[in-house]
Design a protein around this motif. Structure first.
Motif, PDB file in Angstrom:
ATOM      1  N   ASP A 245       1.190  -1.468   6.872  1.00 40.97           N
ATOM      2  CA  ASP A 245       0.775  -1.691   5.493  1.00 40.97           C
ATOM      3  C   ASP A 245      -0.351  -2.715   5.478  1.00 40.97           C
ATOM      4  OD1 ASP A 245       0.780  -2.835   2.703  1.00 40.97           O
ATOM      5  OD2 ASP A 245       2.357  -1.337   2.462  1.00 40.97           O
ATOM      6  N   GLY A 246      -1.424  -2.433   4.732  1.00 46.54           N
ATOM      7  CA  GLY A 246      -2.577  -3.323   4.708  1.00 46.54           C
ATOM      8  C   GLY A 246      -2.463  -4.499   3.758  1.00 46.54           C
ATOM      9  N   THR A 247      -1.369  -4.573   2.992  1.00 50.63           N
ATOM     10  CA  THR A 247      -1.235  -5.646   2.000  1.00 50.63           C
ATOM     11  C   THR A 247      -1.262  -7.020   2.642  1.00 50.63           C
ATOM     12  OG1 THR A 247       0.188  -4.135   0.750  1.00 50.63           O
ATOM     13  CG2 THR A 247       0.102  -6.423   0.018  1.00 50.63           C
TER      14      THR A 247
ATOM     15  N   THR B 124      -2.214  -0.686  14.729  1.00 49.24           N
ATOM     16  CA  THR B 124      -1.953  -0.347  13.328  1.00 49.24           C
ATOM     17  C   THR B 124      -2.401   1.077  13.014  1.00 49.24           C
ATOM     18  OG1 THR B 124      -2.176  -2.658  12.641  1.00 49.24           O
ATOM     19  CG2 THR B 124      -2.460  -0.988  10.932  1.00 49.24           C
TER      20      THR B 124
ATOM     21  N   ILE C  36      -1.367   7.594   2.237  1.00 46.43           N
ATOM     22  CA  ILE C  36      -1.136   6.340   2.960  1.00 46.43           C
ATOM     23  C   ILE C  36      -2.262   6.090   3.962  1.00 46.43           C
ATOM     24  CG2 ILE C  36       0.349   5.168   4.640  1.00 46.43           C
ATOM     25  CD1 ILE C  36       2.751   6.511   3.324  1.00 46.43           C
TER      26      ILE C  36
ATOM     27  N   ASN D   2      -5.242   3.046   3.726  1.00 44.05           N
ATOM     28  CA  ASN D   2      -5.216   2.012   4.761  1.00 44.05           C
ATOM     29  C   ASN D   2      -6.489   1.959   5.592  1.00 44.05           C
ATOM     30  OD1 ASN D   2      -2.632   0.358   5.108  1.00 44.05           O
ATOM     31  ND2 ASN D   2      -1.816   2.405   4.727  1.00 44.05           N
TER      32      ASN D   2
ATOM     33  N   PHE E 275      -8.379  -1.272   5.712  1.00 45.05           N
ATOM     34  CA  PHE E 275      -7.656  -2.351   6.368  1.00 45.05           C
ATOM     35  C   PHE E 275      -7.705  -2.238   7.892  1.00 45.05           C
ATOM     36  CE2 PHE E 275      -5.730  -1.771   2.159  1.00 45.05           C
ATOM     37  CZ  PHE E 275      -6.040  -3.010   1.619  1.00 45.05           C
TER      38      PHE E 275
ATOM     39  N   ILE F 109       0.264   3.964  11.815  1.00 44.27           N
ATOM     40  CA  ILE F 109       0.135   4.628  10.515  1.00 44.27           C
ATOM     41  C   ILE F 109      -0.116   6.124  10.694  1.00 44.27           C
ATOM     42  CG2 ILE F 109      -1.329   4.795   8.453  1.00 44.27           C
ATOM     43  CD1 ILE F 109      -1.548   1.776   8.476  1.00 44.27           C
TER      44      ILE F 109
ATOM     45  N   ILE G 252       0.832  -1.208   0.000  1.00 45.47           N
ATOM     46  CA  ILE G 252       0.000   0.000   0.000  1.00 45.47           C
ATOM     47  C   ILE G 252       0.865   1.256   0.000  1.00 45.47           C
ATOM     48  CG2 ILE G 252      -1.763   1.292   1.256  1.00 45.47           C
ATOM     49  CD1 ILE G 252      -2.760  -1.298  -0.025  1.00 45.47           C
TER      50      ILE G 252
ATOM     51  N   SER H 186       0.755   4.260  -2.618  1.00 43.50           N
ATOM     52  CA  SER H 186       0.581   5.626  -2.114  1.00 43.50           C
ATOM     53  C   SER H 186       1.628   6.572  -2.687  1.00 43.50           C
ATOM     54  CB  SER H 186       0.652   5.633  -0.583  1.00 43.50           C
ATOM     55  OG  SER H 186      -0.342   4.815  -0.020  1.00 43.50           O
TER      56      SER H 186
ATOM     57  N   SER I  71       1.008  -3.089  12.338  1.00 37.97           N
ATOM     58  CA  SER I  71       1.392  -3.168  10.933  1.00 37.97           C
ATOM     59  C   SER I  71       1.356  -1.756  10.350  1.00 37.97           C
ATOM     60  CB  SER I  71       0.425  -4.072  10.158  1.00 37.97           C
ATOM     61  OG  SER I  71       0.704  -4.058   8.772  1.00 37.97           O
TER      62      SER I  71
END
Length: 286
Positions: free
Chosen positions: A135-137, A85, A62, A66, A69, A89, A43, A47, A133
């Motif tokens: 990143d939501g990937t 998370t 970003i 996200n 997620f 972020i 992500i 971004s 985390s």
């Protein structure tokens, strides 16, 4: 009362390291990668491309991408993970906004790739280690893994191939290839941060001299051993098996001890991500 103090200490420790890790990732992005048209995977990579094309602040993009997620993480993994998370972020987005006016430390692509990747991986690894985390990937890959015949790693790799391929058209193929190198450096750094440099390993040893080998491990490595009972499937003979936990740096010494007593001994060594309790702490060797 003691439980409440312990819980408060754990929360403060988590908040500190998630904050520190998120700031470190923001530093890697704004002072190394982004000013030199390099990007991360996932992500964050998307971004960076969207921020470049639209002119919007990277941190804002970003955060917006996200948002879905956060909800998915809350439903699938838990409230603590989702809040950690969200907090990480948010801190990382604020950091990128504050650092955006500052120029890159260097324009040397090799230095930017190597040090940017290391710093990025260190920041992300800290946040993951303490329950969050950036990143939501990974969350998306875990969900798709339940519906598709591919592993989580394969799904993430597929996403990143698309992202880095897109970067080739936006920033040029030279920058895209440097970005791939930075991504792999970051991934390896994440592993080191999560597992630690002193990575633990489990060893199983089968020999006719298990008592001698076990005593030598105790005396020379200072590691405790456990004797397990086994039975050979082919011969039906009872076997005594040594089970012990060592560090990565002690593996060579363990092998030399075993070979000293029995060159034909069976040895299996496997990686362990975490060791808790018991008597793993190394004993003093006199």
């Amino acid at each position: 009362m003691r439980h409440k103090r312990l819980k408060r200490t754990v929360l403060l420790k988590r908040a500190f390291f998630v904050t520190f890790g998120a700031i470190i990732m923001g530093v890697a992005l704004e002072l190394f990668l982004v000013p030199n048209d390099l990007l991360d995977g996932g992500i964050v990579g998307i971004s960076i491309i969207l921020s470049y094309l639209s002119g919007l602040k990277l941190g804002l993009v970003i955060f917006i991408l996200n948002i879905p997620f956060f909800y998915i993480g809350y439903k699938q993994i838990g409230k603590t993970f989702a809040l950690t998370t969200l907090y990480g972020i948010t801190i990382m987005s604020i950091t990128t906004a504050l650092l955006h006016p500052i120029h890159s430390f260097t324009e040397d692509l090799l230095l930017v790739t190597v040090f940017g990747g290391i710093i990025l991986g260190f920041g992300v690894g800290l946040v993951i280690r303490f329950g969050g985390s950036l990143d939501g990937t990974e969350i998306l890959a875990i969900l798709l893994n339940k519906k598709l015949p591919f592993s989580v790693g394969e799904i993430i790799m597929f996403f990143n191939l698309i992202i880095f391929g897109s970067a080739g058209f936006v920033f040029g193929w030279n920058r895209a290839m440097y970005s791939v190198i930075a991504y792999f450096i970051a991934a390896k750094t994440i592993d080191v941060v999560i597992q630690g440099l002193d990575e633990s390993k489990a060893a199983w040893i089968i020999s006719d001299y298990v008592d001698d080998i076990g005593e030598a491990i105790l005396a020379r490595l200072g590691r405790g051993v456990t004797y397990l009972k086994g039975e050979g499937a082919f011969t039906g003979d009872e076997k005594k098996v040594i089970y012990c936990i060592i560090t990565r740096l002690e593996e060579a010494k363990l092998k030399s001890i075993i070979e000293e007593f029995d060159e034909n001994a069976f040895l299996a060594v496997g990686n362990i991500s975490e060791v808790r309790g018991g008597r793993f702490k190394k004993k003093d060797i006199h």
